[in-house]
Write a protein that holds these residues in place. Structure first.
Motif, PDB file in Angstrom:
ATOM      1  N   VAL A 165       0.336  -0.826  -0.385  1.00 44.44           N
ATOM      2  CA  VAL A 165       0.031   0.049  -0.206  1.00 44.44           C
ATOM      3  C   VAL A 165       1.573   1.208  -0.275  1.00 44.44           C
ATOM      4  O   VAL A 165       0.442   1.944  -0.449  1.00 44.44           O
ATOM      5  CB  VAL A 165      -1.300   0.389   1.040  1.00 44.44           C
ATOM      6  N   LEU A 166       1.588   1.347   0.616  1.00 46.21           N
ATOM      7  CA  LEU A 166       2.695   2.578   1.232  1.00 46.21           C
ATOM      8  C   LEU A 166       3.560   2.844  -0.397  1.00 46.21           C
ATOM      9  O   LEU A 166       3.327   4.046  -0.989  1.00 46.21           O
ATOM     10  CB  LEU A 166       3.884   2.081   2.164  1.00 46.21           C
ATOM     11  N   THR A 167       4.354   1.553  -1.284  1.00 44.76           N
ATOM     12  CA  THR A 167       4.046   2.295  -2.607  1.00 44.76           C
ATOM     13  C   THR A 167       3.669   2.881  -3.690  1.00 44.76           C
ATOM     14  O   THR A 167       3.685   3.419  -4.682  1.00 44.76           O
ATOM     15  CB  THR A 167       5.148   0.662  -3.605  1.00 44.76           C
ATOM     16  N   LEU A 168       2.125   2.379  -2.634  1.00 48.93           N
ATOM     17  CA  LEU A 168       0.880   3.305  -4.365  1.00 48.93           C
ATOM     18  C   LEU A 168       0.890   4.536  -3.341  1.00 48.93           C
ATOM     19  O   LEU A 168      -0.069   5.903  -4.374  1.00 48.93           O
ATOM     20  CB  LEU A 168      -0.226   2.814  -3.871  1.00 48.93           C
TER      21      LEU A 168
ATOM     22  N   ALA B 174       5.756   4.828   8.611  1.00 49.26           N
ATOM     23  CA  ALA B 174       6.446   5.554   6.946  1.00 49.26           C
ATOM     24  C   ALA B 174       5.723   7.068   7.342  1.00 49.26           C
ATOM     25  O   ALA B 174       5.321   8.212   6.135  1.00 49.26           O
ATOM     26  CB  ALA B 174       5.353   5.161   6.214  1.00 49.26           C
ATOM     27  N   GLY B 175       5.466   7.957   8.288  1.00 44.18           N
ATOM     28  CA  GLY B 175       4.819   9.205   8.481  1.00 44.18           C
ATOM     29  C   GLY B 175       3.628   9.887   8.070  1.00 44.18           C
ATOM     30  O   GLY B 175       3.321  10.608   8.536  1.00 44.18           O
ATOM     31  N   PHE B 176       2.710   8.514   8.739  1.00 39.47           N
ATOM     32  CA  PHE B 176       1.297   9.149   8.459  1.00 39.47           C
ATOM     33  C   PHE B 176       0.234   9.633   9.804  1.00 39.47           C
ATOM     34  O   PHE B 176       1.374   8.732  10.801  1.00 39.47           O
ATOM     35  CB  PHE B 176       0.822   7.890   8.126  1.00 39.47           C
ATOM     36  N   ALA B 177       0.285  10.163   9.979  1.00 38.40           N
ATOM     37  CA  ALA B 177      -0.934  10.719  11.728  1.00 38.40           C
ATOM     38  C   ALA B 177      -1.743   9.813  11.931  1.00 38.40           C
ATOM     39  O   ALA B 177      -2.127   9.558  10.448  1.00 38.40           O
ATOM     40  CB  ALA B 177      -0.904  12.381  11.373  1.00 38.40           C
TER      41      ALA B 177
ATOM     42  N   ASP C 263      -9.339   4.648  13.950  1.00 42.23           N
ATOM     43  CA  ASP C 263      -9.167   3.898  12.017  1.00 42.23           C
ATOM     44  C   ASP C 263      -8.760   4.314  11.204  1.00 42.23           C
ATOM     45  O   ASP C 263      -8.624   3.024  10.086  1.00 42.23           O
ATOM     46  CB  ASP C 263     -10.424   3.305  12.424  1.00 42.23           C
ATOM     47  N   HIS C 264      -7.774   5.839  11.284  1.00 42.26           N
ATOM     48  CA  HIS C 264      -7.604   6.580  10.299  1.00 42.26           C
ATOM     49  C   HIS C 264      -6.039   6.864  10.469  1.00 42.26           C
ATOM     50  O   HIS C 264      -5.950   7.043  10.956  1.00 42.26           O
ATOM     51  CB  HIS C 264      -8.353   7.232   9.610  1.00 42.26           C
ATOM     52  N   PHE C 265      -5.862   6.819   9.010  1.00 45.31           N
ATOM     53  CA  PHE C 265      -4.586   7.831   9.237  1.00 45.31           C
ATOM     54  C   PHE C 265      -4.130   8.943   7.867  1.00 45.31           C
ATOM     55  O   PHE C 265      -5.236   7.991   6.711  1.00 45.31           O
ATOM     56  CB  PHE C 265      -3.310   5.827   8.329  1.00 45.31           C
ATOM     57  N   ALA C 266      -3.462   9.517   7.940  1.00 42.54           N
ATOM     58  CA  ALA C 266      -3.359  10.178   6.671  1.00 42.54           C
ATOM     59  C   ALA C 266      -1.860  11.099   6.584  1.00 42.54           C
ATOM     60  O   ALA C 266      -0.902  11.550   7.713  1.00 42.54           O
ATOM     61  CB  ALA C 266      -4.425  11.206   7.244  1.00 42.54           C
ATOM     62  N   ARG C 267      -1.464  11.564   5.899  1.00 45.02           N
ATOM     63  CA  ARG C 267      -0.642  12.237   5.453  1.00 45.02           C
ATOM     64  C   ARG C 267      -0.458  13.278   6.086  1.00 45.02           C
ATOM     65  O   ARG C 267      -1.959  14.323   6.633  1.00 45.02           O
ATOM     66  CB  ARG C 267       0.249  12.632   4.376  1.00 45.02           C
TER      67      ARG C 267
END
Ligand SMILES: C=Cc1c2[nH]c(c1C)Cc1[nH]c(c(CCC(=O)O)c1C)Cc1[nH]c(c(C)c1CCC(=O)O)Cc1[nH]c(c(C)c1C=C)C2
Ligand SMILES: C[C@H]1O[C@@H](n2cnc3c(N)ncnc32)[C@H](O)[C@@H]1O
Ligand code: SF4
Length: 451
Positions: free
Chosen positions: A228-231, A279-282, A287-291
């Motif tokens: 997913v991170l590569t996307l 990977a830097g997501f907040a 249950d959510h993560f965001a740049r």
């Protein structure tokens, strides 16, 4: 006591509590509220305040076994095309009731699979929506996309209509997990879809993942997150698998002996969350993560994060108009859900009525409890000063629950005159703690587990 044993003792694995995408939750709705209330609320909207619009497309070409969404399988387009005709009728019924000049600030197409629509139907539906409720200049248009049920022409058609955000279903990339949930989705098909979406100018891309699926283990979920991170998505939703075969009959196809146990499930969620954070997501809510620069994180940082039926949002429109079978509208005065079965929905609209069949009229105390629960779900912090300011003396009705929560959860929560805060070690219990403020627990409803 180990942290996990402490959480277990506090009910993490035994509690069956709502996800609080609304308060009260949908199972509490009653038939006392329906089309008449819906009509009155639509008519009373302030034309100066833009609304959000949700369109439900309850069709999929494949029916994934794990899925708890309201949708039906179809191999042909004819029921879909006729459904769009009914949605257009509903939109014109709504437009006739709305005050003149009202605008749409946000549009979301969900499902089911909106990308089952061919380009011509995408264009037709979008035009009908825009002519019923014209968009504001800075409107946002998001669509749920199944990477295996979309192509460049559909993406181009959506982009032409103004789609600027997209959410794709992934769940898990491991072939054995995919087989066990009846959803085969190769990585290269997903990557090609992402490339097409980016090429079409999508600036905000969400991916849905699920933990707790059959045969998932640490290696497999770690590998899924790496892929997913590569996307390079902007947001990731990491839902706990809700195994509710008594609600979603298709889940009976899931081999429940292959489901990870409680502790494994907990560790899978932790592992995926840690990888996303590294990977830097907040982390956004439960249950959510965001740049860091994504709107969801900006909303979180400024105290503007909100809960809606899709999960978390930075949408600030106070009103949500739900269109289509089973869609829920949220008005200042309360919630209304359209007839859930597609056939019943079609019958209502074709007879010239609005389709609202269940709902809940919000009392002032409901509104206070709704905001209290939303603050816990979004900020892990119930701001007593904000509630006092907005709701006055009736906030005293929360005192007993505040005391009970501090007595039960000890140092996992902190209570001051200003706020009740859930400490990081206690955040896995958020849904359970929020339920202490819920005065509408329905009898006989079995929710999915809290962890
Ligand atoms: C789009 C996906 C999902 C929708 N609901 C769920 C998912 C993953 C999960 C879900 N929703 C409910 C349950 C059972 C109780 C629980 O564990 O919390 C689960 C697992 C309850 C529920 N949510 C909505 C309704 C109407 C209900 C009542 C039960 C029912 O009628 O099925 C609101 C709602 N859920 C979804 C949509 C699109 C929606 C509102 C229109 C989809
Ligand atoms: C809309 C999103 O809802 C999630 N989703 C669908 N069904 C379930 C379930 N039973 N449990 C958890 N999440 C689910 C998927 O991640 C889908 O992409
Ligand atoms: S996960 Fe998406 S494609 Fe699969 S059944 Fe549910 S709505 Fe349809």
């Amino acid at each position: 006591m180990k942290q996990i044993d402490r959480l277990r003792a506090l009910g993490l694995f035994d509690s069956r509590v709502p996800r609080y995408t609304s308060y009260p939750t949908a199972p509490v709705f009653s038939t006392a509220v329906g089309a008449a209330f819906q009509k009155a609320q639509l008519a009373a909207l302030d034309p100066a305040v833009p609304v959000s619009v949700y369109i439900h497309i309850p069709f999929c070409e494949r029916l994934c076994w794990f899925c708890a969404c309201r949708t039906q399988g179809t191999q042909t387009l004819s029921p879909v095309e006729s459904y769009i005709g009914t949605v257009e009728k509903e939109l014109s019924l709504i437009a006739d009731i709305l005050p003149k000049g009202l605008r749409m600030g946000r549009l979301h197409w969900g499902g089911g699979t909106p990308t089952i629509l061919p380009p011509a139907l995408i264009h037709r539906l979008a035009q009908s929506i825009k002519s019923a409720i014209p968009p504001t200049a800075d409107w946002e248009f998001s669509v749920e996309i199944d990477p295996t049920m979309v192509d460049r022409d559909k993406i181009a058609a959506l982009a032409k209509e103004g789609m600027n955000r997209a959410s794709i279903g992934i769940q898990d990339f491991d072939p054995e997990v995919q087989t066990a949930i009846g959803r085969i989705q190769p990585f290269d098909v997903t990557a090609a879809c992402v490339a097409d979406l980016r090429a079409a100018g999508i600036h905000s891309l969400n991916t849905d993942l699920v933990y707790g699926l059959p045969h998932q283990d640490a290696t497999r979920i770690a590998d899924t997150v790496d892929k997913v991170l590569t996307l390079a998505p902007d947001r990731v939703a990491l839902f706990g698998y809700a195994h509710v075969p008594w609600v979603a009959k298709r889940q009976k196809l899931i081999d429940d002996t292959a489901l990870p146990g409680d502790e494994t499930r907990y560790h899978l969620a932790e592992l995926a969350a840690k990888k996303l954070q590294s990977a830097g997501f907040a982390t956004i809510g439960i249950d959510h993560f965001a740049r860091p620069q994504d709107g969801l994180n900006l909303a979180r940082n400024s105290g503007h994060l909100r809960r809606n039926f899709q999960g978390y949002t930075d949408d600030h429109c106070p009103t949500l108009i739900g269109v289509g079978a089973s869609s829920i509208s949220r008005f200042d005065g309360g919630y209304v859900q359209n007839a859930a079965a597609t056939a019943a929905y079609i019958q209502r609209i074709e007879a010239g009525d609005l389709a609202g069949t269940r709902g809940h009229q919000l009392t002032p105390i409901d509104k206070m409890r709704a905001r209290a629960i939303e603050m816990l779900m979004c900020d892990f912090r119930l701001d007593r000063s904000e509630l006092q300011h907005r709701f006055g003396p009736q906030t005293q009705q929360l005192t007993a629950a505040l005391k009970a929560v501090t007595a039960t959860y000890g140092d996992l929560v902190t209570l001051t005159d200003d706020a009740l805060t859930i400490e990081p070690e206690g955040r896995a219990l958020t849904r359970i703690i929020a339920s202490a403020f819920d005065a509408h627990k329905p009898e006989g409803v079995r929710y999915s587990q809290a962890s």
